[in-house]
Design an enzyme around this catalytic site. Structure first.
Site, PDB file in Angstrom:
ATOM      1  N   GLU A 161       0.830  -1.205   0.000  1.00  0.00           N
ATOM      2  CA  GLU A 161       0.000   0.000   0.000  1.00  0.00           C
ATOM      3  C   GLU A 161       0.866   1.257   0.000  1.00  0.00           C
ATOM      4  O   GLU A 161       0.587   2.218  -0.729  1.00  0.00           O
ATOM      5  CB  GLU A 161      -0.932   0.010   1.210  1.00  0.00           C
ATOM      6  N   TRP A 167      -8.375  -2.283   0.096  1.00  0.00           N
ATOM      7  CA  TRP A 167      -9.175  -1.201  -0.483  1.00  0.00           C
ATOM      8  C   TRP A 167     -10.322  -1.709  -1.361  1.00  0.00           C
ATOM      9  O   TRP A 167     -11.045  -0.916  -1.962  1.00  0.00           O
ATOM     10  CB  TRP A 167      -8.284  -0.283  -1.322  1.00  0.00           C
ATOM     11  N   TYR A 201      -4.914   9.293  -1.538  1.00  0.00           N
ATOM     12  CA  TYR A 201      -3.583   9.599  -1.015  1.00  0.00           C
ATOM     13  C   TYR A 201      -2.491   9.807  -2.064  1.00  0.00           C
ATOM     14  O   TYR A 201      -1.812  10.835  -2.067  1.00  0.00           O
ATOM     15  CB  TYR A 201      -3.147   8.480  -0.063  1.00  0.00           C
ATOM     16  N   CYS A 238      -8.220   9.437   5.905  1.00  0.00           N
ATOM     17  CA  CYS A 238      -8.308   9.319   7.364  1.00  0.00           C
ATOM     18  C   CYS A 238      -7.006   9.814   7.986  1.00  0.00           C
ATOM     19  O   CYS A 238      -7.017  10.589   8.940  1.00  0.00           O
ATOM     20  CB  CYS A 238      -8.572   7.874   7.773  1.00  0.00           C
ATOM     21  N   ARG A 281      -7.465  12.031  11.317  1.00  0.00           N
ATOM     22  CA  ARG A 281      -8.761  12.623  11.668  1.00  0.00           C
ATOM     23  C   ARG A 281      -9.759  11.572  12.132  1.00  0.00           C
ATOM     24  O   ARG A 281     -10.647  11.853  12.945  1.00  0.00           O
ATOM     25  CB  ARG A 281      -9.348  13.372  10.467  1.00  0.00           C
ATOM     26  N   ASP A 296     -10.039   3.878  12.959  1.00  0.00           N
ATOM     27  CA  ASP A 296     -10.622   2.578  13.298  1.00  0.00           C
ATOM     28  C   ASP A 296      -9.564   1.832  14.105  1.00  0.00           C
ATOM     29  O   ASP A 296      -8.626   1.265  13.548  1.00  0.00           O
ATOM     30  CB  ASP A 296     -10.976   1.844  12.000  1.00  0.00           C
TER      31      ASP A 296
END
Length: 288
Positions: free
Chosen positions: A58, A80, A123, A170, A190, A193
């Site tokens: 990733e 994803w 991203y 996130c 922000r 999980d």
């Protein structure tokens, strides 16, 4: 890692049930910070097995500026898949395919992947082309030439692009800090999980710090993780309690070998994790 288990306990103790954009409520609280001395160890969770190859894949995907899941799927990283699948299900081409069927189509057809595998300007797009500006290239040069700068920042949060993203960032902003020959990183997340995502995030940004340190002639220092909305989904409570019964083991070491001259050419072979002996994996369903 004790810091992570303390984080779980903090949310369980202080969080309140809160609704969100998904159909699964969370136990949520706001504001927390953890610090890891990554000069001494690599913070890959030992109280459950974490798929480190997926984390590397990733991160390389981010660094390349890619936003299509095909690269991830082709390299056996499936974290994803659910987001573009949900979008595909709303299309005229959807004929009842399962998520597994969808992933097979992404693998086998470049045309299908181009049409349904892209996540929007997430991203990688923001890191490498934020309104035409390559933040990552600039950052590496700035660390080399102006290491005392207080502006060593990359932002993935681009308000103009948020509505076009399958999932807005996130982990939205991170900053580097040079102290002597050490490079440290602080991430502002922000939305976190805690059970599923945070172990990946800790390892990913620690790995990024190792990489940037190597390309700027420095050594890894600390990773500081700052949270906004910190939450545990209510369907992960049993898994969290199982994890809290486990005693953390010694943390592994990370080696970077034969790094290419161009950071965009990194591969899995450039990374070796040593002495990683985690407890078995604990599965949980991602909320989309």
């Amino acid at each position: 890692m004790k810091q992570y288990l303390d984080l779980l306990r903090y949310v369980l103790k202080n969080g309140k049930v809160r609704k969100n954009r998904t159909s699964i409520d969370t136990i949520s609280t706001f504001g927390y910070q953890t610090t890891y001395d990554i000069s001494e160890y690599f913070p890959l969770l030992t109280t459950k097995k974490v798929y480190f190859k997926g984390i590397i894949t990733e991160l390389i995907w981010f660094i390349k500026g890619d936003t299509n899941i095909k690269y991830l799927v082709d390299n056996k990283c499936n974290i994803w898949n659910e987001w573009p699948y949900e979008k595909f299900k709303k299309s005229i081409d959807y004929k009842g395919e399962s998520l597994k069927d969808f992933v097979e189509k992404i693998k086998s057809s470049n045309e299908f992947a181009t049409k349904y595998g892209d996540l929007g300007p997430v991203y990688g797009k923001q890191w490498r082309n934020f309104n035409g500006f390559d933040q990552l290239k600039w950052l590496i040069n700035e660390i080399k030439t102006n290491p005392n700068s207080r502006r060593l920042i990359i932002s993935a949060w681009n308000p103009n692009d948020v509505s076009k993203m399958a999932l807005p960032p996130c982990h939205s902003l991170f900053q580097f800090y040079v102290d002597g020959d050490k490079l440290s990183c602080q991430l502002y997340q922000r939305s976190a999980d805690v059970f599923l995502g945070v172990p990946f995030n800790i390892a990913s940004y620690s790995l990024l710090t190792y990489i940037i340190a190597k390309y700027t002639g420095l050594k890894p220092g600390k990773f500081v993780h700052t949270f906004g909305d910190l939450h545990i989904y209510i369907n992960h409570i049993d898994q969290v309690n199982e994890q809290l019964k486990r005693t953390p083991k010694s943390l592994p070491k990370l080696k970077l070998i034969n790094l290419p001259e161009n950071i965009e050419n990194l591969t899995l072979d450039n990374f070796v994790i040593e002495d990683y002996d985690p407890y078995p994996i604990i599965k949980g369903k991602v909320a989309v």
